[in-house]
Design a protein around this motif. Sequence first.
Motif, PDB file in Angstrom:
ATOM      1  N   GLN A 119       0.815  -1.218   0.000  1.00  0.00           N
ATOM      2  CA  GLN A 119       0.000   0.000   0.000  1.00  0.00           C
ATOM      3  C   GLN A 119       0.846   1.265   0.000  1.00  0.00           C
ATOM      4  O   GLN A 119       0.355   2.331  -0.345  1.00  0.00           O
ATOM      5  N   HIS A 120       2.090   1.139   0.418  1.00  0.00           N
ATOM      6  CA  HIS A 120       2.923   2.335   0.561  1.00  0.00           C
ATOM      7  C   HIS A 120       3.490   2.765  -0.791  1.00  0.00           C
ATOM      8  O   HIS A 120       4.245   2.027  -1.405  1.00  0.00           O
ATOM      9  N   PRO A 121       3.125   3.967  -1.241  1.00  0.00           N
ATOM     10  CA  PRO A 121       3.534   4.419  -2.572  1.00  0.00           C
ATOM     11  C   PRO A 121       5.058   4.412  -2.761  1.00  0.00           C
ATOM     12  O   PRO A 121       5.551   4.075  -3.843  1.00  0.00           O
ATOM     13  N   ALA A 122       5.787   4.746  -1.694  1.00  0.00           N
ATOM     14  CA  ALA A 122       7.240   4.842  -1.812  1.00  0.00           C
ATOM     15  C   ALA A 122       7.892   3.471  -1.990  1.00  0.00           C
ATOM     16  O   ALA A 122       9.071   3.379  -2.331  1.00  0.00           O
ATOM     17  N   LEU A 123       7.122   2.403  -1.772  1.00  0.00           N
ATOM     18  CA  LEU A 123       7.696   1.059  -1.876  1.00  0.00           C
ATOM     19  C   LEU A 123       7.224   0.317  -3.126  1.00  0.00           C
ATOM     20  O   LEU A 123       7.449  -0.884  -3.270  1.00  0.00           O
ATOM     21  N   PHE A 127      11.703  -4.770  -4.812  1.00  0.00           N
ATOM     22  CA  PHE A 127      11.888  -6.105  -5.378  1.00  0.00           C
ATOM     23  C   PHE A 127      10.768  -7.038  -4.909  1.00  0.00           C
ATOM     24  O   PHE A 127      10.173  -7.777  -5.687  1.00  0.00           O
ATOM     25  N   LEU A 128      10.480  -6.974  -3.637  1.00  0.00           N
ATOM     26  CA  LEU A 128       9.500  -7.873  -3.024  1.00  0.00           C
ATOM     27  C   LEU A 128       8.098  -7.648  -3.586  1.00  0.00           C
ATOM     28  O   LEU A 128       7.316  -8.583  -3.687  1.00  0.00           O
ATOM     29  N   ILE A 129       7.806  -6.418  -3.935  1.00  0.00           N
ATOM     30  CA  ILE A 129       6.463  -6.060  -4.362  1.00  0.00           C
ATOM     31  C   ILE A 129       6.245  -6.383  -5.835  1.00  0.00           C
ATOM     32  O   ILE A 129       5.130  -6.635  -6.271  1.00  0.00           O
ATOM     33  N   GLU A 144      14.582   2.416   0.829  1.00  0.00           N
ATOM     34  CA  GLU A 144      13.659   1.405   1.349  1.00  0.00           C
ATOM     35  C   GLU A 144      14.086   0.966   2.751  1.00  0.00           C
ATOM     36  O   GLU A 144      13.253   0.764   3.638  1.00  0.00           O
ATOM     37  N   TRP A 145      15.391   0.829   2.917  1.00  0.00           N
ATOM     38  CA  TRP A 145      15.923   0.427   4.224  1.00  0.00           C
ATOM     39  C   TRP A 145      15.506   1.422   5.305  1.00  0.00           C
ATOM     40  O   TRP A 145      14.994   1.047   6.364  1.00  0.00           O
ATOM     41  N   ARG A 146      15.713   2.695   5.025  1.00  0.00           N
ATOM     42  CA  ARG A 146      15.387   3.733   6.010  1.00  0.00           C
ATOM     43  C   ARG A 146      13.898   3.772   6.307  1.00  0.00           C
ATOM     44  O   ARG A 146      13.479   3.818   7.468  1.00  0.00           O
ATOM     45  N   LEU A 147      13.095   3.743   5.258  1.00  0.00           N
ATOM     46  CA  LEU A 147      11.653   3.872   5.433  1.00  0.00           C
ATOM     47  C   LEU A 147      11.085   2.695   6.232  1.00  0.00           C
ATOM     48  O   LEU A 147      10.328   2.879   7.187  1.00  0.00           O
TER      49      LEU A 147
END
Length: 155
Positions: A119-123, A127-129, A144-147
């Motif tokens: 659901q998170h636009p930034a993600l 790769f996983l998505i 991605e790590w930080r978020l």
Amino acid sequence: MRYWLFKSEPDEYSIEDLQQSAQQGTCWFGIRNYQARNFLRDELQQGDQLFFYHSSCKQPAIVGTASIISHSYPDPTAYDPQSSYFDIKSTPEQPRWFATDIQWRSTFHQPVTLAAMKQHPALNGMFLIKKGNRLSIQPVSEAEWRLINALGEAS
DNA sequence: GCCAACGTTGGC
DNA sequence: GCCAACGTTGGC
């Protein structure tokens, strides 16, 4: 330093198991996919960090973090005829499969679920998505790590 | 348990 | 080197 995501079925090996072995670390073996193998053999470095992801369970989620504490080395289970990971084509002269040692670093206050990440636009580009991706070792970007760390630590 | 999306195998 | 058949992963 790079970031990764490791999948594990919690029935087989959970973040709790990983934490209990935090002193000595955990040998991560049994990777039998060539793309994951290539990441493991060629790109993982000691000191890299990883998300620990629970798959094939009620709530698929990133549940914590760990770090890589060794260089990659030939997967000993590939040589073991008793092991379900045995591969007759992997030899000490020409090892086909590799393993590494990882060590627990944190358990998220709040698991970051696959549903939440979708659901998170930034993600979106994760790769996983990306549709149909089933890699058991995959790269994670610094953003991605930080978020995801922020999402996991939030209460 | 179902099934989509891959990955692997092997005949040709 | 192609591709059909088969096996596996993993979310739902």
